[in-house]
Design a protein around this motif. Structure first.
Motif: not given
Lengths: 344, 344
Positions: A71, A77-80, A85
């Motif tokens: 990453e 941090e909370s998203l990809i 995805l």
């Protein structure tokens, strides 16, 4: 002999260990020719059939592929990343279709993953998927090559690198974007996205874009370029700087859809209209692209095909077969964010 | 003694095997008290420290969790439900944060997964994630329980089931949707989504919706209900049938955002406006929800928290600790698809 012969029967008759028998039957060079011939002769005599499953076990195949996700540490941090995805989904599905489990592991570039997988029996091969700075992990890729780990990598076509990189034809994708914007009559162009060796995919999209414009007589020096990593925020900031600069622009090609979404927001916040004042083009075709206002024209990377190609090619390497195709061709998806008729 | 003592030193001095020493140091009931005491005394004498890593190996921990994905076979094969995909991302991330690898495997309901994982050392526990018909796999869940496999399941609060189900408070989510639509002055309601025991999550959303309307004096018999699985196509078909029926409706609560997107398309194809003619409410808050026209008001399930709760609780079970919290509370996300001011 009534019961089915086993490798233990052969071992007993040949006076060697059972592991020597399995190696001999696989024609392993670790067993000398005399013993190999003897084992094969006894096996024929006993009408011995290799149990494929057991054979797989002996070769220590795990029927598991590993996916290492890298990453970009600069993103929330909370998203990809949605492209990521989507790839995760298609790789999972492609593995299922080929009877493989998928071991997924998030990695930091600093981790010792290249050493970690060397002797592990957890997976037969590795898929590397990440958007970090390419130059930072090139050394580790070379170590993987040196230790003969089976691996494929989603990324860019980097000069001097062998076939392990499965990729979109990013340069051709950039060309398609440029040709489309030219055909609609746009004249003053900008590219938003990092365009350097550290981001080779974005850089190739930029070079393809320049190719198309150059063919139409537009010099590369006339193309504005603003850096951005692949986030909405970065796109919004970059277009803010572009508009603040006062330089005229009527079409912006963005290195990713996430950047394009941020760019559209930035343009609309200035009270400008898309595509009437400025056309915006993306790259990826993430699910959200068809729902933006206006719907985003973009260059599609077929993640479903990409996932299949990564898994298929990794399995070829695991089975000591060469990779045949390692590039997918991008496709233009025309919606309305670039305009629909020529400006003349 | 200068070198660090090992369990082999203890075994030698105690006159027992090394495996008996490790069992005794873990206070396993398999070792009699006399031997346990003797081993502990020698360990103290040698100032022996348990190597945590080695101890994990002895317990055969793999530091790997398995995720079994069950796909609704009725949906398009090339797509993964976006809520699913988001959960896949958050579970992967939650595993990484806890030093766990994640083994992902697509499953069919017909597969023998319940038996497959019984004795495997591939994973310490299982996360089950799927949208199949719940009644079809209840038997397999019971087998997992019987064989004492550590597992958690994302799904619905089904009566008589113990704590292994981690879930949204779906009924409360349905209530929030109903209260919001009532507050905006809507009077004639429909629910689109399967509402039966086979789809317990959708059913609970429907029941919560009915609770809110009933509190406002609206009888359940007055609420229209049309079946739909969680796809755009199913939503479009259901709303087509609803509009064709000629029954008046001014607000539709959809069991998922995918259904809601299809419903919005169906309404707009009939030349009706959202929310002026009909209000539409979703459930999930998938990424696309904020980009639809108009932006979709919905009930948010926090997939990031859900992923963490699944991983955290599974690790508690693996470590023989009880589950403490197994429910996340939904949150309403108000955009514009239901209207913004009361109709009076």
């Amino acid at each position: 002999m009534k019961e089915k012969a086993t490798s233990f029967d052969i071992a007993y008759l040949a006076g060697v260990s059972q592991s020597t028998v399995s190696r001999a039957l696989r024609n392993s060079p670790q067993v000398n020719k005399e013993t190999r011939d003897k084992v094969h002769a006894i096996a024929r005599q006993l009408n011995y059939k290799v149990d494929k499953n057991a054979s797989n076990l002996r070769k220590q195949r795990s029927s598991t592929l590993a996916l290492l996700l890298f990453e970009d540490p600069t993103t929330d941090e909370s998203l990809i990343n949605p492209f990521f995805l989507s790839m995760l989904g298609s790789i999972t599905r492609a593995c299922a279709q080929r009877g493989q489990d998928l071991l997924v592991s998030f990695q930091q570039l600093s981790d010792d993953w290249h050493a970690d997988y060397e002797d592990t029996k957890k997976a037969d091969g590795i898929i590397l998927l990440g958007y970090g700075d390419y130059e930072d992990y090139e050394e580790k890729l070379n170590k993987l090559l040196a230790q003969e780990t089976h691996f494929v990598c989603w990324g860019a076509d980097v000069e001097g690198h062998p076939d392990f990189t499965i990729r979109s034809n990013n340069r051709q994708g950039g060309r398609l974007a440029g040709e489309h914007l030219l055909a609609l009559g746009h004249k003053r162009f900008a590219f938003i996205g990092n365009a350097s060796a550290g981001s080779p995919e974005f850089n190739q999209r930029f070079l393809g874009f320049c190719d198309a414009l150059q063919d139409a007589g537009i010099d590369r020096a006339a193309i504005l370029q603003y850096n951005a990593i692949s986030t909405e925020q970065a796109g919004q900031l970059a277009v803010h700087n572009l508009l603040e600069s006062g330089q005229p622009v009527d079409a912006i090609f963005c290195a990713s859809d996430l950047i394009a979404i941020g760019v559209m927001q930035g343009i609309q916040q200035q009270g400008l209209r898309i595509p009437d004042n400025i056309a915006v083009m993306g790259f990826d075709d993430i699910p959200v692209a068809s729902y933006t206002t206006p719907p985003l024209s973009t260059i599609q990377q077929d993640t479903s095909l990409a996932g299949e190609m990564l898994v298929e090619n990794l399995l070829r390497l695991v089975n000591n077969q060469p990779i045949e195709t390692n590039q997918i061709e991008p496709k233009i998806v025309i919606r309305t964010s670039c305009g629909t008729a020529s400006k003349g």
